[in-house]
Enzyme design. Sequence first.
Site, PDB file in Angstrom:
ATOM      1  N   ASP A 133      -0.753  -7.942   4.685  1.00  0.00           N
ATOM      2  CA  ASP A 133      -0.938  -7.103   5.871  1.00  0.00           C
ATOM      3  C   ASP A 133       0.112  -5.998   5.992  1.00  0.00           C
ATOM      4  O   ASP A 133       0.344  -5.494   7.076  1.00  0.00           O
ATOM      5  CB  ASP A 133      -0.934  -7.970   7.135  1.00  0.00           C
ATOM      6  CG  ASP A 133       0.404  -8.683   7.341  1.00  0.00           C
ATOM      7  OD1 ASP A 133       1.302  -8.508   6.505  1.00  0.00           O
ATOM      8  OD2 ASP A 133       0.524  -9.398   8.352  1.00  0.00           O
ATOM      9  N   ALA A 136       4.588  -2.837   1.970  1.00  0.00           N
ATOM     10  CA  ALA A 136       5.666  -3.305   1.083  1.00  0.00           C
ATOM     11  C   ALA A 136       5.155  -4.421   0.168  1.00  0.00           C
ATOM     12  O   ALA A 136       5.370  -4.390  -1.055  1.00  0.00           O
ATOM     13  CB  ALA A 136       6.849  -3.790   1.915  1.00  0.00           C
ATOM     14  N   CYS A 184      -0.407   4.977  -7.313  1.00  0.00           N
ATOM     15  CA  CYS A 184      -1.040   6.287  -7.525  1.00  0.00           C
ATOM     16  C   CYS A 184      -1.866   6.677  -6.296  1.00  0.00           C
ATOM     17  O   CYS A 184      -1.989   7.858  -5.958  1.00  0.00           O
ATOM     18  CB  CYS A 184      -1.955   6.257  -8.744  1.00  0.00           C
ATOM     19  SG  CYS A 184      -1.131   5.886 -10.286  1.00  0.00           S
ATOM     20  N   CYS A 196      -3.431  -4.480  11.703  1.00  0.00           N
ATOM     21  CA  CYS A 196      -4.287  -5.144  12.699  1.00  0.00           C
ATOM     22  C   CYS A 196      -3.526  -5.405  13.994  1.00  0.00           C
ATOM     23  O   CYS A 196      -4.080  -5.308  15.083  1.00  0.00           O
ATOM     24  CB  CYS A 196      -4.816  -6.453  12.132  1.00  0.00           C
ATOM     25  SG  CYS A 196      -5.851  -6.249  10.681  1.00  0.00           S
ATOM     26  N   CYS A 252       3.148   9.027 -11.782  1.00  0.00           N
ATOM     27  CA  CYS A 252       3.445   7.641 -11.394  1.00  0.00           C
ATOM     28  C   CYS A 252       4.351   7.019 -12.454  1.00  0.00           C
ATOM     29  O   CYS A 252       4.006   7.012 -13.645  1.00  0.00           O
ATOM     30  CB  CYS A 252       2.162   6.833 -11.251  1.00  0.00           C
ATOM     31  SG  CYS A 252       2.464   5.090 -10.838  1.00  0.00           S
TER      32      CYS A 252
END
Lengths: 267, 75
Positions: A133, A136, A184, A196, A252
């Site tokens: 959620d 990170a 990316c 949420c 990337c």
Amino acid sequence: MNTLSAKQYIQYSRTMLLNDIGEAGQLAIINSQVAIIGLGGLGQLVVQYLAAAGVKQFILLDHDVVALDNLPRQLLYNEADIGQYKVTAAKRTLRRLYSDIYFDAIPEMLTETSISELSDELSKDVLIFDCTDNFASRHVINQHCVTQGLTLISAAISAYHGQLFCIDFGAKITHEKQHGCYRCLYPLDIETNQTCSQQGVLGPAVGVMASMQALIGLQHICNTFTQYGMLLRFDALTLEWHQAKMNRDQQCTLCQQPQLQEYAHGC
Amino acid sequence: MDANHPSQSIQVVFNGAAETLKGTVTISELLILKQLPINAIAIVVNDEVLPRSRWNHVICHQYDRINVFSAVAGG
């Protein structure tokens, strides 16, 4: 397992009736290993669908505990589970339903350190479901899957917007099929309040995204999935789906895609 | 990456709605025009994700379909 029992033939008959799945596909499901990271709205439904479909080995990872405001969309839990680790409550309930399934319930916070300590468990042949959620955790999971060459099935939802994709980082891919990775799509400095807890969400909308994750997972296991590297977006208000081909960011620094280099050199 | 003439207008479809752009407009400039937070979205041009590192370099073209995907992380 090489053959199905008589009971399993009956139990999984509807799945096996699908021509492109059959007995071989059901055996692949039974012999598969799955890691579900995040046992909230998405993960608690993904694990139920996959366990019912026949998956026998699960790693469940989440440090969160069941709270009252989880219950409207996290149907695996009930009021008696409040305050308990979600992975513990999930394992206990699911073991009652499926006594022959192995659940490795890990009540730990996902970090770069913890995921590297789990690298033996989260290794080749383990299908990874990102049901977390926060950004990170999603970046940590993505990095692990890219570097270990794993298959990642990622879903997210907040308010009325859901997103979903599957990338097989272990596949040999051609130059035209560079999908990139989560970094990316959303670089490390991605920042939003689209969670949420901040934006709200409807339980069935979460269920749609979780069902899609489970569907893609079963298709991947049965070798019937073809939409790798396709970002799906669901608008739970208009009920519209949009899709977009994911592309690698040439800048990337994560997905150098050694498989791609290997493939290019091999040709 | 052909630039449009400064006085030339092009039609694009931005988030499903027709939009007229004047002159040469990069994706980055379009996002500034729309006051969108660059570190909270993904951009899809003609059904393909355009990585953020390309936004300064890619110019909007006639009939481009440009969609903004808000980043979401909830689960």
